[in-house]
Design an enzyme around this catalytic site. Structure first.
Site: not given
Length: 949
Positions: A604, A914-917
């Site tokens: 993401r 953690a950019t996805c989360w």
């Protein structure tokens, strides 16, 4: 005592809305309360009941007592929900309870002799409203220069009506006065609901409507004084209040299963439900029909079937061809004179004609539960055989040819119009005298929707309408200084057009599982397509997300969360990589996931950064894409937003094919950003968003991206209008040079040639650099400048951009949104986050909670960030420079801060993410100063690579 009466009046106004419903339970409870109030103060409530329409509603209920079909109408029992019955089977409302109670109230409280005060007051209000619209028609041809006293008289009359009388006029009085229809007839010059459209030339009709709309706009958009409300706003508020009386005009179809909806959704992440069930239709020939066979049997149709879609299946089975009829009738009578498809059959349910474009499912339910505001579908509905009668359609050739001729001539006239608002659907509705589609003209809501659409158009084009008036005043000499051609607009805020009734009804409909199956009532589709301004952005966005998969991928019946497709892109050649990704992905419904070559991160976060980085790179100088591109290094500076740079067909010194490819790439990015819920980093101008939404542009739009050029074009147009007026005026046939100078300078002394301002290489005519602009050629010059800036000079670029979108879905699907809303959807929320509620939208876990000292310090630092620091922090934590539509509250997953475990000295560590989360790992620094320093370093130096994990 006065406050008590005001409260009661508000309640009584609500009673009229409740009595307009047909559910016996709602009627009975409302009548019971009305009887209680009438006993309290008979004189006061008799007057109030009359004014608010309650008396009229009760008398109507009594008059319907002999209507057996009305009494036997199906409805959903509400006893269980009202707690008036302990069992589901037993209904506490007897068959004649409502009628008997209405008769009792009428006899004991509404038939009072000698009370004539109420009717007189009522009649005075009606007379006042009717007189205003009669005077409007009287002054329709009055010019301010010719008769200023008459215009002032009209202005004073409108002030009294709108500011004094209209706010205290009840909704019932407003409807009964006929004022809505009077205003519609006035603005449309008699075309409203007039079947005979063939009278008079189209150009003459357009001219009169154009003039009346200008007068009305000047009247409705000008506050009477600094403290007074906008007259247009007062009228809109009254129309919306009255619209809420039409509760039954927008029936909600409900099953027994509801689905909770998220506040913010992403189109391609919403799964489609199972394939819907079918409907059993038993077709019968009309008793008087002799030309068609009888259809023996029951036809099972899907729930999307309409009379139009079923006719081709049914007609070959029932068609009886005679020897005199050609064998090709089945195919050669498919269209009317205007080229539209023509139905050969008429269908009826219980004697009522069914609309050809509305599904059988909706039509049958609507007629079975006629008048019910909410229709609960019983399980027996699905197994019942529903009888449909058919007969051959009787055509009226005279009416068809008359209207066809009018609309054909009107379409030709539209092609030559130069003002964008003259081509807008709201103005087309005025010219045609009707709303688009096949709405029931007899329904009260029709008049209201028509006028609301017109007023919203007037409000939206308020600047253009008032500026046209200023140019006319300058042309006629009423205003002498060209520098004074200015307008101070006071448009009605968009939120004042929102209808809480329709928003709630559509929200309720979208929660039902029927909506997932695509069983959307026609009124929902109609409002979204033709009157989106009545619905909030949240509601329309939710509607868009729930219907996107059917609009864009109609061949997929069962589709759940879409699969992803991963692509690897090099940062050093990100534009080329993006073109490759979009070309290979094509119209696939898979979600694009990107990882950067040589970097650990994927998913993401990198995907969000891919979209923001590519869109930002498209702003580089030297690409030749945007106005203001000087060809130097860096990025194009566009303080008013980016707009395509005009290029002549024979451009030199630029790779035109490469530039068009980048516009197509931008279209690809736009469509994927919408469908996948991504954020772009590109400040497009309002005018470019209007193009995206397929709206027309005119000279006034130039102001939005180039104020200096836009202002000059408007002033030149005013000078052209003055020249034309003086030449045709009988009073002054020989205008002096001073009358036609530009800011006291002779036009020829400006040394203008026929090249595009700011782009001398763009010749407006062959040899334009050698042709000088004179007073006689100024009109041609202005037209060519506007045309090159908004049409011919950017046509290929816009075509390439739209092709990038249309590869995936029809661009028209976005027309339910405004330019400002599209910017929020594509580029996220531009405003800073809400500092007061910051902690409400951030989670703290794994060693942190709201009372932790590092958390307290962290929130303090965030609140102290400026706009650029907020942008950097958002990019660092989400991969995008802006928050999505809805702000922090709509982040999914929620932004979370956890404690970062450190092996060495805590103050030497950097925050990671953690950019996805949307998860920030924050060390427990020893001081606020150190945390601020480390955090600012991370959000600035940590961008452009995914290594901090």
């Amino acid at each position: 005592m006065h406050n008590v009466h005001v409260y009661f009046l508000l309640c009584i106004s609500l009673f009229n809305c409740l009595l307009a419903q047909k559910n016996q339970h709602v009627l009975f409870e409302t009548l019971k309360i009305s009887r209680i109030l009438a006993k309290k103060d008979q004189h006061f409530f008799l007057e109030s009941f009359t004014k608010e329409g309650v008396k009229h509603a009760i008398e109507y209920i009594v008059s319907q007592s002999k209507n057996t079909s009305h009494q036997n109408m199906k409805e959903f029992c509400l006893c269980f929900y009202m707690k008036t019955s302990s069992t589901v089977e037993a209904c506490s409302i007897a068959n004649n309870s409502v009628t008997e109670l209405a008769k009792e109230i009428k006899k004991n409280f509404l038939s009072v002799k000698g009370s004539n005060k109420s009717p007189n007051r009522f009649g005075f209000t009606l007379k006042s409203v009717r007189d205003f619209f009669a005077r409007l028609n009287l002054y329709s041809s009055t010019h301010l220069a010719e008769n200023p006293d008459s215009c002032k008289q009209l202005f004073d009359l409108s002030r009294r009506l709108l500011s004094d009388e209209l706010p205290v006029t009840s909704n019932f009085e407003f409807v009964q006065s006929g004022s809505i229809k009077c205003l519609s007839v006035y603005l449309s010059n008699g075309a409203y609901c007039n079947a005979d459209l063939n009278d008079g030339p189209v150009l003459e009709q357009l001219s009169v409507v154009h003039s009346r709309l200008h007068k009305f706009a000047n009247l409705a958009l000008t506050p009477f004084n600094e403290s007074s409300a906008n007259p247009l706003g007062i009228l809109v508020e009254k129309l919306l209040d009255t619209l809420h009386m039409c509760y039954g005009s927008f029936p909600v179809l409900l099953s027994y299963e509801q689905m909770p909806r998220e506040d913010m959704m992403i189109p391609l992440r919403y799964p489609k439900a199972k394939k819907p069930t079918s409907l059993l239709l038993k077709f019968r020939r009309s008793q008087k029909e002799r030309e068609l066979y009888n259809y023996n049997g029951v036809l099972s149709v899907d729930l999307f079937s309409t009379p139009d879609s079923t006719e081709p299946i049914l007609f070959p089975e029932i068609f009886r061809r005679t020897d005199q009829e050609p064998a090709s009738e089945n195919s050669n009578q498919d269209k009317n004179d205007d080229g539209n498809k023509s139905s050969r059959l008429e269908f009826f349910y219980n004697g009522v004609t069914l609309q050809p474009s509305v599904t059988f499912f909706e039509s049958i339910l609507h007629l079975m539960y006629k008048g019910q505001s909410d229709v609960w579908i019983d399980q027996s509905f699905w197994v019942e055989e529903h009888s449909i009668t058919y007969r051959k359609r009787i055509k009226s050739n005279k009416e068809i040819s008359s209207q066809s001729s009018y609309y054909t001539r009107l379409s030709h006239v539209h092609e030559i119009l130069q003002r964008a608002w003259l081509k807008d659907p709201f103005f087309t509705a005025i010219l045609n005298g009707k709303l688009p589609g096949n709405l029931d003209v007899s329904d009260l809501s029709y008049n209201l929707l028509f006028m609301l659409k017109v007023l919203e158009g007037v409000n939206r084009f308020s600047y253009q309408l008032l500026m046209d008036e200023q140019i006319n005043k300058f042309a006629e000499g009423i205003q002498e200084d060209i520098n004074d051609i200015e307008v101070a607009i006071c448009p009605v805020p968009r939120h004042q057009f929102l209808s809480s009734l329709l928003i709630n009804k559509l929200e309720m409909q979208m929660q039902d599982v029927l909506f997932d199956d695509g069983l959307i009532p026609s009124w929902c589709v109609y409002l979204v397509e033709n009157c989106p301004f009545l619905l909030s952005l949240d509601t329309r966005w939710k509607y868009f997300c729930l219907t996107a998969h059917r609009s864009f991928f109609p061949d997929q019946i069962n589709r759940y969360y879409p699969q992803t497709k991963k692509y690897r892109v090099a940062r050093s050649a990100i534009i080329e990589g993006a073109v490759s990704v979009m070309t290979n992905h094509g119209p696939s419904n898979r979600t694009i996931v990107v990882e950067f070559e040589g970097e650990i991160g994927f998913g993401r976060g990198p995907t969000f950064e891919f979209y923001s980085t590519v869109s930002h790179e498209l702003q580089r100088a030297g690409l030749g894409m945007w106005r203001g591109d000087s060809g130097e290094h860096g990025f194009v500076h566009a303080p008013f937003g980016l707009f395509p740079k005009p290029w002549p067909s024979s451009s030199q010194g630029i790779d035109f094919t490469n530039m068009l490819q980048k516009f197509k790439l931008l279209g690809n990015l736009v469509v994927r950003a919408v469908l996948d819920g991504r954020i772009l980093d590109i400040p497009l101008s309002k005018a470019f968003y209007k193009i995206m939404l397929e709206q027309e542009l005119d000279m006034y739009d130039i102001l939005s991206f180039d104020p200096e050029l836009g202002r000059t074009v408007i002033e030149f147009q005013a000078l052209v209008s003055r020249k034309n007026f003086l030449e045709t005026s009988s009073e002054e046939s020989n205008p002096t040079a001073a009358d036609l100078s530009y800011k006291n300078v002779k036009l020829e002394d400006l040394c203008l040639d026929f090249t595009l301002p700011g782009n001398p290489e763009y010749e407006l005519v062959p040899g334009g650099s050698e042709k000088m602009v004179t007073l006689d050629s100024l009109d041609e010059y202005v037209s060519l400048v506007v045309y090159a800036t908004l049409k011919s000079g950017i046509a290929k670029q816009i075509e390439a951009f739209k092709s990038g979108i249309n590869e995936v879905f029809d661009l028209k699907a976005l027309k339910m949104f405004t330019e400002e809303e599209m910017e929020r959807i594509l580029c996220g929320e531009q405003d800073a986050w809400d500092l007061k509620n910051l902690e409400d939208h951030i989670g703290f876990e794994d060693g942190y909670d709201m009372s932790s000292q590092p958390v307290i310090i962290f929130l303090e630092i965030l609140r102290e960030f400026g706009r650029e620091e907020q942008r950097a922090f958002t990019q660092f934590s989400t991969g995008a420079p802006h928050l999505p539509l809805g702000g922090l509250a709509s982040l999914d997953p929620k932004l979370t801060v956890v404690r970062k475990e450190c092996n060495g000295n805590v103050d030497d560590e950097l925050p990671s993410v953690a950019t996805c989360w949307h998860c920030i790992r924050l060390p427990p620094y020893s001081s606020k100063e150190i945390m601020r320093k480390k955090l600012k370093y991370a959000i600035t130096e940590g961008l452009g690579a995914f290594h901090l994990l």
